[in-house]
Design a protein around this motif. Sequence first.
Motif, PDB file in Angstrom:
ATOM      1  N   LEU C  22       0.756  -1.174  -0.059  1.00 49.10           N
ATOM      2  CA  LEU C  22      -0.164   0.101  -0.039  1.00 49.10           C
ATOM      3  C   LEU C  22       0.778   1.128   0.000  1.00 49.10           C
ATOM      4  O   LEU C  22       0.699   2.305  -0.837  1.00 49.10           O
ATOM      5  N   ILE C  23       1.584   1.166   0.960  1.00 49.98           N
ATOM      6  CA  ILE C  23       2.620   2.538   1.020  1.00 49.98           C
ATOM      7  C   ILE C  23       3.426   2.910  -0.294  1.00 49.98           C
ATOM      8  O   ILE C  23       3.438   3.776  -0.654  1.00 49.98           O
ATOM      9  N   GLN C  27       3.153   6.048  -2.660  1.00 53.54           N
ATOM     10  CA  GLN C  27       4.484   6.762  -2.885  1.00 53.54           C
ATOM     11  C   GLN C  27       4.667   6.867  -4.370  1.00 53.54           C
ATOM     12  O   GLN C  27       5.172   8.171  -4.787  1.00 53.54           O
ATOM     13  N   PRO C  38      -8.203  10.777  -6.294  1.00 53.68           N
ATOM     14  CA  PRO C  38      -9.251   9.993  -5.613  1.00 53.68           C
ATOM     15  C   PRO C  38      -9.619   8.623  -6.517  1.00 53.68           C
ATOM     16  O   PRO C  38      -9.802   7.669  -6.022  1.00 53.68           O
ATOM     17  N   LEU C  41      -7.193   6.097  -5.861  1.00 46.85           N
ATOM     18  CA  LEU C  41      -7.417   5.548  -4.371  1.00 46.85           C
ATOM     19  C   LEU C  41      -8.439   4.353  -4.386  1.00 46.85           C
ATOM     20  O   LEU C  41      -8.423   3.260  -3.804  1.00 46.85           O
ATOM     21  N   ILE C  56      -7.596   5.627   2.909  1.00 46.71           N
ATOM     22  CA  ILE C  56      -7.560   7.095   3.345  1.00 46.71           C
ATOM     23  C   ILE C  56      -7.119   7.349   4.661  1.00 46.71           C
ATOM     24  O   ILE C  56      -6.257   8.438   4.830  1.00 46.71           O
ATOM     25  N   SER C  57      -7.352   6.423   5.635  1.00 47.44           N
ATOM     26  CA  SER C  57      -6.672   6.371   6.802  1.00 47.44           C
ATOM     27  C   SER C  57      -5.019   6.401   6.771  1.00 47.44           C
ATOM     28  O   SER C  57      -4.431   7.380   7.455  1.00 47.44           O
ATOM     29  N   VAL C  58      -4.535   5.706   5.863  1.00 47.06           N
ATOM     30  CA  VAL C  58      -3.082   5.754   5.464  1.00 47.06           C
ATOM     31  C   VAL C  58      -2.729   6.915   4.823  1.00 47.06           C
ATOM     32  O   VAL C  58      -1.823   7.451   5.154  1.00 47.06           O
ATOM     33  N   SER C  60      -3.807   9.842   4.670  1.00 45.64           N
ATOM     34  CA  SER C  60      -4.110  11.184   5.515  1.00 45.64           C
ATOM     35  C   SER C  60      -3.190  10.954   6.855  1.00 45.64           C
ATOM     36  O   SER C  60      -2.633  12.077   7.445  1.00 45.64           O
ATOM     37  N   PHE C  61      -2.582   9.709   7.087  1.00 49.33           N
ATOM     38  CA  PHE C  61      -1.713   9.781   8.472  1.00 49.33           C
ATOM     39  C   PHE C  61      -0.285  10.259   8.218  1.00 49.33           C
ATOM     40  O   PHE C  61       0.390  11.000   8.813  1.00 49.33           O
ATOM     41  N   TYR C  62       0.295  10.038   6.861  1.00 48.67           N
ATOM     42  CA  TYR C  62       1.774  10.307   6.525  1.00 48.67           C
ATOM     43  C   TYR C  62       1.757  11.630   5.945  1.00 48.67           C
ATOM     44  O   TYR C  62       1.042  12.082   4.856  1.00 48.67           O
ATOM     45  N   ASN C  63       2.862  12.274   6.506  1.00 46.76           N
ATOM     46  CA  ASN C  63       2.928  13.598   5.643  1.00 46.76           C
ATOM     47  C   ASN C  63       3.372  13.528   4.242  1.00 46.76           C
ATOM     48  O   ASN C  63       3.249  14.590   3.549  1.00 46.76           O
ATOM     49  N   ALA C  64       4.079  12.573   3.768  1.00 46.44           N
ATOM     50  CA  ALA C  64       4.376  12.377   2.510  1.00 46.44           C
ATOM     51  C   ALA C  64       3.203  12.543   1.435  1.00 46.44           C
ATOM     52  O   ALA C  64       3.423  13.023   0.291  1.00 46.44           O
ATOM     53  N   PHE C  65       2.268  12.018   1.955  1.00 46.34           N
ATOM     54  CA  PHE C  65       0.857  12.092   0.746  1.00 46.34           C
ATOM     55  C   PHE C  65      -0.153  13.520   0.989  1.00 46.34           C
ATOM     56  O   PHE C  65      -0.186  13.893   2.087  1.00 46.34           O
TER      57      PHE C  65
END
Lengths: 620, 237, 159
Positions: C22-23, C27, C38, C41, C56-58, C60-65
Amino acid sequence: MTDIKLKSFEDLKQKIKQESLRKEKEKHTVLTVSAGTCGQARGSLKVVEALERTIKDKKLEDRVIVKVTGCHGFCEAEPNIIIHPNNLFYQNVQPKDAEDIIQQTVINDTVIDRLLYKEHDTGELKSTGPEIGFYKKQMRNVLGDNEYIEPLNIDDYFAVGGYSALVKTLQEMSPEEVIDEVKRSGLRGRGGAGFLTGNKWAFSRKAKGDKKYIICNADEGDPGAYMDRSLMEGNPHRVLEGMMIGAYAIGADEGYIYIRDEYPVALKHINVAIQEAEAHGLLGENILGSGFNFKVRISRGAGAFVCGEETAMIASIEGGVGIPRQRPPFPAVKGLWKKPTNINNVETWGNVPLIINRGADWYSKIGTNGSKGTKIFSLVGKINNTGLVEVPMGITLREVIFDIGGGIPEGKDFKAVQTGGPSGGCLPKEKLDLPIDYESLTQAGSIMGSGGMIVMDENTCMVDVAKYFLNFLRDESCGKCISCREGTQRMWEIVNKISGGRGKMADLDLLEELAEAVKDASLCGLGQTAANPVLSTLRYFRDEYISHIRDKKCPAGVCKELITYSVIPENCTGCLACKKVCPSDAVSGELKEVHIINKEKCIKCGACFEACNFDAIKVE
Amino acid sequence: MIKMFINNLEVQAEEGWTIRDACEFYGLEIPTLCYNPGLSNFGGCRLCLVEVGHAPNTRLVSSCTYPCEEGLNVHTDTKRAIKARKMMIELMLSVAPGSKVIQDLASKFNVTQMRFDVRNEECILCGLCVRMCAEQMDGKAIGFQNRGYKRKISTPFDAKSKVCRECGGCMYICPACQARCQGPNAEDPVCNACLQLEPTCVDVYDEATCWMYDVGRCGTCVRPSEEESTEQEAGSK
Amino acid sequence: MLHDQTEFEDIILKHPQEKRSLIPILQDFQSKYNYLPPVALNMVSQALDVPLIDIISVASFYNAFSLEPKGEHQITVCMGTACHVRGAPKILEEFERNLKIQTGHTREDGKYSLDSVACLGCCAIGPVVVVDGEYHAQTSIRNAGKIVKMLEKKEKIND
């Protein structure tokens, strides 16, 4: 393509010998340029270009070569060149110096004085690295090899004896013997928590299961810390070798390197290193014919400080949000995909080959009783000699900051040194003679942390520093525990109020009470140490807080709502410099007239203070 | 069976039990908010904190997620645990003073002050609605987003969800959605109109010495009369 | 913004079709499109069999996205401790003033994004500002203004 695969212990030993000899017999003059990420930002690659062009123009390719390595550690002096065979050290080299260097130093064998390092206090010129105050008291056991290695070239690593520890491990030692050696060395985790590495490995070894993992924590999220970046960029094979030895000891056949997103150069170098190691048969199946299998994968971070926490990192590698998990079960028993997993920091892995090669007895002689070996620190902030320093445990803060660091620039007063990142604390002048070891720093209210060491002077406001860290933490908190999420937010609100002159004395009591609750109630290390910046600044700099509350003053001249900018008439030459840069038209006065700042219009941006060359702007 | 100690009593726990499960079995009351027997354990509200370990190496852990272990030493109501729980309640009050569940907790644990800036009618992010939607209703329409102080619960892109069946499960289970009573101090962020209970033995022994609070065996527990309690309330404001 | 959906498929198929991808997949999308479309996603959700809400949780959690498109020019100011102590906040403010946007946002005309980052690990040369991938060392308030002027000049030439 020729088969470069090393198929046996003998093959590897031969290769190491071959490359070491090549290095020893180097006839060229070698110009080693420090070019890590910050070196590059300061123009190292342009210097390399200029040198190579000059060498080509003068047709000296058979006499002199340029070696582009990782960071040499002395960031303040970059771009810097180390010239062999004489170990000459040139600092702050510019592209236009290339001509002189080739002509005078390489051809005529003379030293260019203006490129030599000049000591801050005595003005003495030093010609070789080891003589410079910055390097003298260091013990660069881990970072020292950076200057001999072109990061994308595995042969350079062989040339400094690289992978000899791997041979020794696989050929002569059993996994239990390796763990025992690491235990006896006294190596403690360099990521911050300082857990005894040997003991940690033993847990994973003991854990039941055929499939085990090891992870290299290269997330290095502490602001102000970049030791791991330098090691990964400059000597990636050192880290890989440590991981190989660890995997063998624990019984893991797969390793992950979790590297933060913000380190593109380190990512590139470690990727190439892995490919090179695979091509040479040092990673993969039946390594060197020993029966040991090990492969390494990269997992990239995506910008979350909390992912430096072990269980959050595991969650991230698995493809989810970086939210820490309940322990027990500990990663050593149930980690990545519920398998036994051992996680260590980059620097910890980097120490392992050294321990195997030189032995636990040698290693444990360095440092103190409880903290063995050397530690790398990033010495930054208000300090003359910014850079990466590697020192034996037990050296005092004073020695690092003043002897190695060269003291505070512009003759200002030392105020505090911050260690341990957002989990650590600020230590004042009175603590300068503290020895650097895990216990001493913790007792004093800070922690060793990953190695960030930020020096602060009289113009740093400690209330502002606390606010800064709380702002960082409330954003980086994963948000699960109300104690950490809401707690860091509320602590920030209170300190923000105090910084803005709206605080009350009762706020200090509330702050301490809340800090204790956040520390006690939170699930993971982030929350449990979130209160440290506040608590340590309250412990040593309470007066400053009181000044903000009772007198509505910021003694260091930082907190915006409490300071004013004004012109010192005696020093003002009427040069219009401040007027030109003022974004809100707050400066009045014509050429050669003393300028005046209109306090109503002034937005306290600081542009005038920066622009003035005559020290005529006062901030109070 | 796992042998462990709770409040100095030797107890037997089943494999797979959490400390909270064991306490419930033995009749020990531990405050919870984000726990629900029909949903997975979350451990975010930090109310169920208990102290584990042997002095001086003890720490507070959330009992609803901590697994029972052989030889574990648990104390459910130490001074340290109670202090921490009270602060958690205070933090929750500051975010959702309109919730009866939280006001009742405040009364029960003698939380009589709320010293933070009130942010009214906000989510306490206990995650009950998320777990309800995902686990009981198989909807997976809402979830956690962002992190830190910006964390929130919402649908993808904050838009009307394609998978939401409007079952109302999320509203049903939400503790903050349950409107508080309009008793005395209705406007105050801290109501305290209901039952107040803090065992006085904590001050004397640094630990609640009787888990049947009403009995008062050690002699320090005193319940004030009606007039005294109103006076106490007025005095502590 | 319209994108070619076959391109989306290509990106997704480069990775093992499991949750652990996923990540890395996100990336790749972020790197190619400067945000997470969207539609992409939704496709990832189907391909990895992970509910959209978890994606969406993932994301929105990380700054890179970012779920919103970034500007053509991206300016990132380092707010690490060492840079902070050397005056980074004032430099960030200068950028905000000159570009007329708040940190963490993109200007309405889509030309500039201004972000802060917790630490880039170049503390010795702080304050550090990264402009379109290029690192600027020892930035001052004056340099900040110069950088914006230089970018605006580039824009004018392109127009």
